[in-house]
Design a protein around this motif. Structure first.
Motif, PDB file in Angstrom:
ATOM      1  N   ASN A   1      -6.209-110.523  -7.156  1.00  0.00           N
ATOM      2  CA  ASN A   1      -4.816-110.458  -6.718  1.00  0.00           C
ATOM      3  C   ASN A   1      -4.019-111.603  -7.345  1.00  0.00           C
ATOM      4  OD1 ASN A   1      -2.487-109.895  -5.427  1.00  0.00           O
ATOM      5  ND2 ASN A   1      -3.206-110.335  -3.353  1.00  0.00           N
ATOM      6  N   LYS A   2      -3.238-111.266  -8.359  1.00  0.00           N
ATOM      7  CA  LYS A   2      -2.510-112.280  -9.093  1.00  0.00           C
ATOM      8  C   LYS A   2      -1.430-112.923  -8.210  1.00  0.00           C
ATOM      9  CE  LYS A   2       0.654-112.709 -12.989  1.00  0.00           C
ATOM     10  NZ  LYS A   2       1.898-112.629 -12.206  1.00  0.00           N
ATOM     11  N   GLN A   3      -1.291-114.226  -8.342  1.00  0.00           N
ATOM     12  CA  GLN A   3      -0.265-114.940  -7.586  1.00  0.00           C
ATOM     13  C   GLN A   3       1.057-114.839  -8.334  1.00  0.00           C
ATOM     14  OE1 GLN A   3      -1.576-118.607  -5.612  1.00  0.00           O
ATOM     15  NE2 GLN A   3      -1.917-116.804  -4.355  1.00  0.00           N
ATOM     16  N   SER A   4       2.090-114.555  -7.588  1.00  0.00           N
ATOM     17  CA  SER A   4       3.384-114.297  -8.219  1.00  0.00           C
ATOM     18  C   SER A   4       4.144-115.553  -8.623  1.00  0.00           C
ATOM     19  CB  SER A   4       4.271-113.521  -7.244  1.00  0.00           C
ATOM     20  OG  SER A   4       3.685-112.304  -6.902  1.00  0.00           O
ATOM     21  N   ILE A   5       5.145-115.300  -9.464  1.00  0.00           N
ATOM     22  CA  ILE A   5       6.130-116.327  -9.787  1.00  0.00           C
ATOM     23  C   ILE A   5       7.447-115.870  -9.172  1.00  0.00           C
ATOM     24  CG2 ILE A   5       7.474-117.382 -11.647  1.00  0.00           C
ATOM     25  CD1 ILE A   5       5.019-117.136 -13.443  1.00  0.00           C
ATOM     26  N   ILE A   6       8.014-116.712  -8.338  1.00  0.00           N
ATOM     27  CA  ILE A   6       9.293-116.379  -7.717  1.00  0.00           C
ATOM     28  C   ILE A   6      10.352-117.357  -8.222  1.00  0.00           C
ATOM     29  CG2 ILE A   6      10.550-116.150  -5.532  1.00  0.00           C
ATOM     30  CD1 ILE A   6       7.894-115.260  -4.279  1.00  0.00           C
ATOM     31  N   ALA A   7      11.399-116.806  -8.825  1.00  0.00           N
ATOM     32  CA  ALA A   7      12.467-117.614  -9.414  1.00  0.00           C
ATOM     33  C   ALA A   7      13.695-117.573  -8.523  1.00  0.00           C
ATOM     34  CB  ALA A   7      12.810-117.067 -10.798  1.00  0.00           C
ATOM     35  N   ILE A   8      14.223-118.740  -8.177  1.00  0.00           N
ATOM     36  CA  ILE A   8      15.445-118.794  -7.369  1.00  0.00           C
ATOM     37  C   ILE A   8      16.506-119.578  -8.132  1.00  0.00           C
ATOM     38  CG2 ILE A   8      16.462-119.485  -5.164  1.00  0.00           C
ATOM     39  CD1 ILE A   8      13.788-119.219  -3.851  1.00  0.00           C
ATOM     40  N   ASP A   9      17.580-118.898  -8.495  1.00  0.00           N
ATOM     41  CA  ASP A   9      18.686-119.562  -9.188  1.00  0.00           C
ATOM     42  C   ASP A   9      19.939-119.440  -8.347  1.00  0.00           C
ATOM     43  OD1 ASP A   9      17.487-120.379 -11.756  1.00  0.00           O
ATOM     44  OD2 ASP A   9      17.138-118.223 -12.001  1.00  0.00           O
ATOM     45  N   ASN A 143      10.048-113.184 -16.948  1.00  0.00           N
ATOM     46  CA  ASN A 143       9.209-112.123 -16.380  1.00  0.00           C
ATOM     47  C   ASN A 143       8.783-112.412 -14.947  1.00  0.00           C
ATOM     48  OD1 ASN A 143       9.214-110.656 -18.816  1.00  0.00           O
ATOM     49  ND2 ASN A 143       7.615-112.004 -19.614  1.00  0.00           N
ATOM     50  N   ALA A 144       9.520-113.262 -14.264  1.00  0.00           N
ATOM     51  CA  ALA A 144       9.179-113.605 -12.876  1.00  0.00           C
ATOM     52  C   ALA A 144       9.041-112.344 -12.036  1.00  0.00           C
ATOM     53  CB  ALA A 144      10.260-114.511 -12.284  1.00  0.00           C
ATOM     54  N   ASP A 145       8.173-112.385 -11.037  1.00  0.00           N
ATOM     55  CA  ASP A 145       7.917-111.206 -10.211  1.00  0.00           C
ATOM     56  C   ASP A 145       9.085-110.899  -9.284  1.00  0.00           C
ATOM     57  OD1 ASP A 145       4.898-110.701 -10.777  1.00  0.00           O
ATOM     58  OD2 ASP A 145       5.156-112.861 -10.597  1.00  0.00           O
ATOM     59  N   LEU A 146       9.781-111.951  -8.855  1.00  0.00           N
ATOM     60  CA  LEU A 146      10.978-111.749  -8.050  1.00  0.00           C
ATOM     61  C   LEU A 146      12.011-112.786  -8.471  1.00  0.00           C
ATOM     62  CD1 LEU A 146      12.528-110.472  -5.613  1.00  0.00           C
ATOM     63  CD2 LEU A 146      11.565-112.274  -4.194  1.00  0.00           C
ATOM     64  N   LYS A 147      13.252-112.342  -8.677  1.00  0.00           N
ATOM     65  CA  LYS A 147      14.340-113.251  -9.026  1.00  0.00           C
ATOM     66  C   LYS A 147      15.416-113.157  -7.950  1.00  0.00           C
ATOM     67  CE  LYS A 147      13.657-112.373 -13.912  1.00  0.00           C
ATOM     68  NZ  LYS A 147      14.285-111.918 -15.186  1.00  0.00           N
ATOM     69  N   LEU A 148      15.738-114.299  -7.399  1.00  0.00           N
ATOM     70  CA  LEU A 148      16.809-114.336  -6.407  1.00  0.00           C
ATOM     71  C   LEU A 148      17.966-115.125  -6.990  1.00  0.00           C
ATOM     72  CD1 LEU A 148      14.894-115.289  -3.149  1.00  0.00           C
ATOM     73  CD2 LEU A 148      15.938-113.082  -3.663  1.00  0.00           C
ATOM     74  N   PHE A 149      19.181-114.670  -6.719  1.00  0.00           N
ATOM     75  CA  PHE A 149      20.360-115.418  -7.120  1.00  0.00           C
ATOM     76  C   PHE A 149      21.129-115.756  -5.852  1.00  0.00           C
ATOM     77  CE2 PHE A 149      24.581-116.288  -8.670  1.00  0.00           C
ATOM     78  CZ  PHE A 149      24.338-116.999  -9.834  1.00  0.00           C
ATOM     79  N   ILE A 219      14.339-112.424   2.644  1.00  0.00           N
ATOM     80  CA  ILE A 219      13.547-112.452   1.408  1.00  0.00           C
ATOM     81  C   ILE A 219      12.181-111.785   1.614  1.00  0.00           C
ATOM     82  CG2 ILE A 219      12.449-113.911  -0.340  1.00  0.00           C
ATOM     83  CD1 ILE A 219      14.654-115.994   0.280  1.00  0.00           C
ATOM     84  N   ILE A 220      11.562-112.063   2.752  1.00  0.00           N
ATOM     85  CA  ILE A 220      10.253-111.460   3.021  1.00  0.00           C
ATOM     86  C   ILE A 220      10.390-109.925   3.035  1.00  0.00           C
ATOM     87  CG2 ILE A 220       8.405-111.229   4.767  1.00  0.00           C
ATOM     88  CD1 ILE A 220       8.354-113.966   3.497  1.00  0.00           C
ATOM     89  N   LYS A 221      11.517-109.457   3.569  1.00  0.00           N
ATOM     90  CA  LYS A 221      11.744-108.012   3.597  1.00  0.00           C
ATOM     91  C   LYS A 221      11.888-107.468   2.166  1.00  0.00           C
ATOM     92  CE  LYS A 221      14.489-104.360   5.745  1.00  0.00           C
ATOM     93  NZ  LYS A 221      14.621-103.629   4.466  1.00  0.00           N
ATOM     94  N   VAL A 222      12.628-108.191   1.325  1.00  0.00           N
ATOM     95  CA  VAL A 222      12.780-107.757  -0.068  1.00  0.00           C
ATOM     96  C   VAL A 222      11.407-107.681  -0.734  1.00  0.00           C
ATOM     97  CG1 VAL A 222      13.649-108.458  -2.348  1.00  0.00           C
ATOM     98  CG2 VAL A 222      15.122-108.666  -0.349  1.00  0.00           C
ATOM     99  N   LEU A 223      10.567-108.695  -0.493  1.00  0.00           N
ATOM    100  CA  LEU A 223       9.217-108.711  -1.092  1.00  0.00           C
ATOM    101  C   LEU A 223       8.385-107.541  -0.601  1.00  0.00           C
ATOM    102  CD1 LEU A 223       8.201-112.500  -0.979  1.00  0.00           C
ATOM    103  CD2 LEU A 223       8.286-111.049  -3.019  1.00  0.00           C
ATOM    104  N   LYS A 224       8.470-107.263   0.694  1.00  0.00           N
ATOM    105  CA  LYS A 224       7.687-106.157   1.277  1.00  0.00           C
ATOM    106  C   LYS A 224       8.129-104.812   0.702  1.00  0.00           C
ATOM    107  CE  LYS A 224       5.790-107.687   5.645  1.00  0.00           C
ATOM    108  NZ  LYS A 224       6.512-108.335   6.753  1.00  0.00           N
ATOM    109  N   ASP A 225       9.473-104.644   0.619  1.00  0.00           N
ATOM    110  CA  ASP A 225      10.012-103.381   0.111  1.00  0.00           C
ATOM    111  C   ASP A 225       9.575-103.109  -1.321  1.00  0.00           C
ATOM    112  OD1 ASP A 225      11.211-103.047   2.512  1.00  0.00           O
ATOM    113  OD2 ASP A 225      13.251-103.547   1.846  1.00  0.00           O
ATOM    114  N   ARG A 226       9.245-104.193  -2.049  1.00  0.00           N
ATOM    115  CA  ARG A 226       8.849-104.026  -3.445  1.00  0.00           C
ATOM    116  C   ARG A 226       7.409-103.604  -3.585  1.00  0.00           C
ATOM    117  NH1 ARG A 226      11.592-107.744  -7.753  1.00  0.00           N
ATOM    118  NH2 ARG A 226      13.672-107.037  -7.223  1.00  0.00           N
ATOM    119  N   ASN A 227       6.585-103.935  -2.591  1.00  0.00           N
ATOM    120  CA  ASN A 227       5.145-103.655  -2.731  1.00  0.00           C
ATOM    121  C   ASN A 227       4.745-102.310  -2.122  1.00  0.00           C
ATOM    122  OD1 ASN A 227       4.675-106.024  -4.102  1.00  0.00           O
ATOM    123  ND2 ASN A 227       4.508-107.193  -2.220  1.00  0.00           N
TER     124      ASN A 227
END
Ligand code: C5P
Length: 227
Positions: A1-9, A143-149, A219-227
């Motif tokens: 299970n690869k660990q993600s990269i989460i980018a927050i800008d 290529n981050a797994d999740l990008k938040l702005f 954010i947790i909801k956004v992550l869940k909805d993606r998986n």
């Protein structure tokens, strides 16, 4: 299970680091504050007389770039990553209004960005990180797994930073903070090198009306909805 990269800008002082820290804790990831890195280079330049009246001696800074060693050390008591500049903790100093007023000029310099982006890519290459900044989703980890702005109104952001600084005993004027917030938005968004822009695939979080628990939930909801 690869660990993600989460980018927050996002914009200055909109609580990126608070959300990033909470999210990293929730996921068991490492949090990396890239703003602290630009602030540390700025502090180095100030300490060595390379910024005079707002003008940077770029040639000398370039020559001395190799002398700048930035690292983070996890402080278990405070549950946070502390920034070190050449072995000395600079965590408080880099948050001063003086550093804030000079950091946009330093972060606009191409050779500074190149050095720090390489360091950031190295720090995050194994995944399992939440990294915040201005160009994480666009330049550092496209290529981050999740990008938040993230964004919020300038007044709300200035109020938050004002509360933070006065709680630490800093004597600051609200208007000076508001001016700094607006000025940094402008400089960060209009610079030539890696300007602050929203990545096409970023999810926008306007937290003007959300407290930190609500933001984390969102954010947790956004992550869940993606998986
Ligand atoms: O996030 P923080 O407000 O601490 O960042 C300080 C400054 O560092 C920003 O105003 C911006 O000029 C610069 N910065 C940047 N790229 C990043 C992080 C911060 O240019 N990835």
């Amino acid at each position: 299970n690869k660990q993600s990269i989460i980018a927050i800008d996002g914009h200055s002082s909109c609580g990126k680091s608070t959300v990033a820290k909470d999210l990293a804790k929730e996921l068991g990831y490492v949090y990396i504050d890239t703003g602290a890195m630009y602030r540390s280079v700025t502090l180095f330049a100030m300490q060595n007389g390379l910024i005079q009246n707002g003008n940077t001696d770029e040639a000398t800074l370039k020559e001395r770039l190799g002398e700048i060693n930035i690292s983070f050390k996890y402080q278990p008591e405070e549950k946070k990553n502390e920034a070190f500049l050449n072995g000395v903790s600079v965590e408080d100093e880099i948050r001063s209004l003086e550093v804030s007023n000079n950091v946009s000029a330093i972060s606009a310099i191409g050779f500074v960005r190149k050095k720090l982006v390489e360091l950031q890519q190295e720090m995050g290459k194994e995944g399992g990180i939440v990294m915040d900044g201005r160009d994480i989703g666009t330049v550092v980890f496209p290529n981050a797994d999740l990008k938040l702005f993230m964004t919020a109104s300038p007044e709300i952001r200035a109020q938050r930073r004002y509360d933070e600084l006065t709680a630490k005993g800093d004597m600051v004027e609200f208007d000076a903070i508001l001016e700094n917030v607006k000025q940094r938005d402008y400089l960060d968004s209009t610079r030539e090198e890696s300007p602050l822009i929203q990545a096409e695939d970023a999810v926008v979080l306007d937290n003007s009306q959300l407290n930190k628990e609500e933001q984390l939930e969102w954010i947790i909801k956004v992550l869940k909805d993606r998986n």
